[in-house]
Design a protein around this motif. Structure first.
Motif, PDB file in Angstrom:
ATOM      1  N   PRO A  38       0.799  -1.234   0.000  1.00 55.28           N
ATOM      2  CA  PRO A  38       0.000   0.000   0.000  1.00 55.28           C
ATOM      3  C   PRO A  38       0.830   1.282   0.000  1.00 55.28           C
ATOM      4  O   PRO A  38       0.342   2.330  -0.421  1.00 55.28           O
ATOM      5  CB  PRO A  38      -0.830  -0.101   1.286  1.00 55.28           C
ATOM      6  CG  PRO A  38      -0.843  -1.535   1.629  1.00 55.28           C
ATOM      7  CD  PRO A  38       0.466  -2.083   1.147  1.00 55.28           C
ATOM      8  N   PRO A  42      -1.417   1.560  -5.783  1.00 52.80           N
ATOM      9  CA  PRO A  42      -2.802   1.956  -5.509  1.00 52.80           C
ATOM     10  C   PRO A  42      -3.674   0.765  -5.100  1.00 52.80           C
ATOM     11  O   PRO A  42      -4.576   0.337  -5.827  1.00 52.80           O
ATOM     12  CB  PRO A  42      -3.258   2.555  -6.845  1.00 52.80           C
ATOM     13  CG  PRO A  42      -2.478   1.788  -7.875  1.00 52.80           C
ATOM     14  CD  PRO A  42      -1.137   1.532  -7.241  1.00 52.80           C
ATOM     15  N   VAL A  43      -3.387   0.207  -3.933  1.00 53.37           N
ATOM     16  CA  VAL A  43      -4.173  -0.908  -3.401  1.00 53.37           C
ATOM     17  C   VAL A  43      -4.589  -0.569  -1.974  1.00 53.37           C
ATOM     18  O   VAL A  43      -3.922   0.200  -1.294  1.00 53.37           O
ATOM     19  CB  VAL A  43      -3.375  -2.237  -3.411  1.00 53.37           C
ATOM     20  CG1 VAL A  43      -3.054  -2.660  -4.845  1.00 53.37           C
ATOM     21  CG2 VAL A  43      -2.106  -2.154  -2.576  1.00 53.37           C
ATOM     22  N   ARG A  44      -5.711  -1.146  -1.550  1.00 51.89           N
ATOM     23  CA  ARG A  44      -6.156  -0.974  -0.163  1.00 51.89           C
ATOM     24  C   ARG A  44      -6.580  -2.332   0.382  1.00 51.89           C
ATOM     25  O   ARG A  44      -7.131  -3.178  -0.344  1.00 51.89           O
ATOM     26  CB  ARG A  44      -7.259   0.065  -0.051  1.00 51.89           C
ATOM     27  CG  ARG A  44      -8.560  -0.276  -0.673  1.00 51.89           C
ATOM     28  CD  ARG A  44      -9.549   0.894  -0.634  1.00 51.89           C
ATOM     29  NE  ARG A  44     -10.886   0.472  -0.973  1.00 51.89           N
ATOM     30  CZ  ARG A  44     -11.287   0.140  -2.189  1.00 51.89           C
ATOM     31  NH1 ARG A  44     -10.455   0.177  -3.201  1.00 51.89           N
ATOM     32  NH2 ARG A  44     -12.541  -0.242  -2.394  1.00 51.89           N
ATOM     33  N   GLY A  60      -7.680  -3.519  -5.777  1.00 50.42           N
ATOM     34  CA  GLY A  60      -6.875  -2.735  -6.695  1.00 50.42           C
ATOM     35  C   GLY A  60      -7.561  -2.735  -8.053  1.00 50.42           C
ATOM     36  O   GLY A  60      -7.574  -3.758  -8.734  1.00 50.42           O
ATOM     37  N   LEU A  63      -5.573  -3.103 -12.330  1.00 45.13           N
ATOM     38  CA  LEU A  63      -4.115  -3.020 -12.231  1.00 45.13           C
ATOM     39  C   LEU A  63      -3.474  -3.618 -13.481  1.00 45.13           C
ATOM     40  O   LEU A  63      -3.772  -4.758 -13.843  1.00 45.13           O
ATOM     41  CB  LEU A  63      -3.622  -3.775 -10.989  1.00 45.13           C
ATOM     42  CG  LEU A  63      -4.172  -3.287  -9.649  1.00 45.13           C
ATOM     43  CD1 LEU A  63      -3.705  -4.205  -8.527  1.00 45.13           C
ATOM     44  CD2 LEU A  63      -3.749  -1.852  -9.386  1.00 45.13           C
ATOM     45  N   TYR A  86      -4.353 -12.162  -9.194  1.00 44.55           N
ATOM     46  CA  TYR A  86      -5.212 -11.012  -9.470  1.00 44.55           C
ATOM     47  C   TYR A  86      -6.425 -11.502 -10.245  1.00 44.55           C
ATOM     48  O   TYR A  86      -6.287 -12.189 -11.263  1.00 44.55           O
ATOM     49  CB  TYR A  86      -4.434  -9.970 -10.272  1.00 44.55           C
ATOM     50  CG  TYR A  86      -5.171  -8.671 -10.454  1.00 44.55           C
ATOM     51  CD1 TYR A  86      -5.620  -7.932  -9.360  1.00 44.55           C
ATOM     52  CD2 TYR A  86      -5.413  -8.170 -11.720  1.00 44.55           C
ATOM     53  CE1 TYR A  86      -6.290  -6.739  -9.519  1.00 44.55           C
ATOM     54  CE2 TYR A  86      -6.073  -6.969 -11.895  1.00 44.55           C
ATOM     55  CZ  TYR A  86      -6.514  -6.255 -10.793  1.00 44.55           C
ATOM     56  OH  TYR A  86      -7.180  -5.068 -10.958  1.00 44.55           O
ATOM     57  N   ARG A  90     -10.039  -6.541  -9.886  1.00 46.69           N
ATOM     58  CA  ARG A  90     -10.280  -5.838  -8.631  1.00 46.69           C
ATOM     59  C   ARG A  90      -9.600  -6.484  -7.432  1.00 46.69           C
ATOM     60  O   ARG A  90      -9.152  -5.809  -6.528  1.00 46.69           O
ATOM     61  CB  ARG A  90     -11.794  -5.789  -8.406  1.00 46.69           C
ATOM     62  CG  ARG A  90     -12.242  -5.195  -7.121  1.00 46.69           C
ATOM     63  CD  ARG A  90     -13.686  -5.554  -6.785  1.00 46.69           C
ATOM     64  NE  ARG A  90     -13.772  -6.978  -6.492  1.00 46.69           N
ATOM     65  CZ  ARG A  90     -14.769  -7.754  -6.890  1.00 46.69           C
ATOM     66  NH1 ARG A  90     -15.762  -7.263  -7.583  1.00 46.69           N
ATOM     67  NH2 ARG A  90     -14.787  -9.024  -6.590  1.00 46.69           N
TER      68      ARG A  90
END
Length: 189
Positions: A38, A42-44, A60, A63, A86, A90
């Motif tokens: 993080p 740009p990931v949470r 994310g 990506l 992934y 998302r």
């Protein structure tokens, strides 16, 4: 039961963790994964109920592959041997390198003495891809995410049915001796 994107195998009626499987991940540093990605990407973090000691899951959006490669390199430079899974444009699951649905299924098959050509796997998203590729017979259900639409080959069946109906359709397909691999013209979702 395999769960946590292949980081957990649970047995018995109480669902006890299979220690032999999880012992493979003792060197895994979950806290470092949570910290490294993080800060640079740009990931949470996903909600706590989907996290586990051996799987760190992030959101994310869209990506690019190059960014996923950068993430893998960042983790490696930080001393974390990881597998990035992934899916759905998302969901990013970061697992120990030795984990995954395909690896867990292979581990179980070896333990049970079942050769890969005798197991059937089904899936609907990218986190199922490895398992589908390693199974002797794979089922992609009609409601699968786009990342599985290109998965083809003599061991992959694309059902025209959705959800559990697609799984049952695929099992019926694989348990008979199909003369050729093909699909009919319309989905039934």
């Amino acid at each position: 039961m395999v769960g946590g994107v292949g980081t957990e195998i649970r047995t018995g009626t109480a669902g006890e963790p299979w220690q032999e499987w999880q012992a493979r991940f003792l060197a895994w540093d979950e806290a470092l994964v949570r910290d490294l990605l993080p800060r640079r990407f740009p990931v949470r973090l996903q909600p706590p109920e989907v996290l586990s000691p051996y799987k760190v899951s992030f959101f994310g959006e869209n990506l690019p592959a190059a960014m996923l490669d950068e993430m893998a390199a960042t983790l490696q430079e930080g001393g974390v041997e990881a597998r990035l899974v992934y899916s759905s444009a998302r969901d990013l699951d970061v697992l120990p390198a030795a984990a995954g649905k395909g690896e867990a299924a292979r581990f179980l098959a070896r333990h049970l003495g079942v050769p890969p050509e005798h197991w059937i796997a089904s899936g609907d998203s990218g986190n199922d891809r490895c398992m589908l590729e390693q199974a002797g017979r794979g089922i992609v259900v009609a409601n699968a995410q786009p990342e599985l639409h290109d998965l083809r080959g003599p061991t992959i069946y694309h059902s025209l049915e959705c959800y559990a109906a697609g799984v049952l359709d695929g099992v019926r397909y694989w348990l008979r001796d199909p003369p050729s691999h093909g699909e009919s013209a319309s989905r039934r979702c």
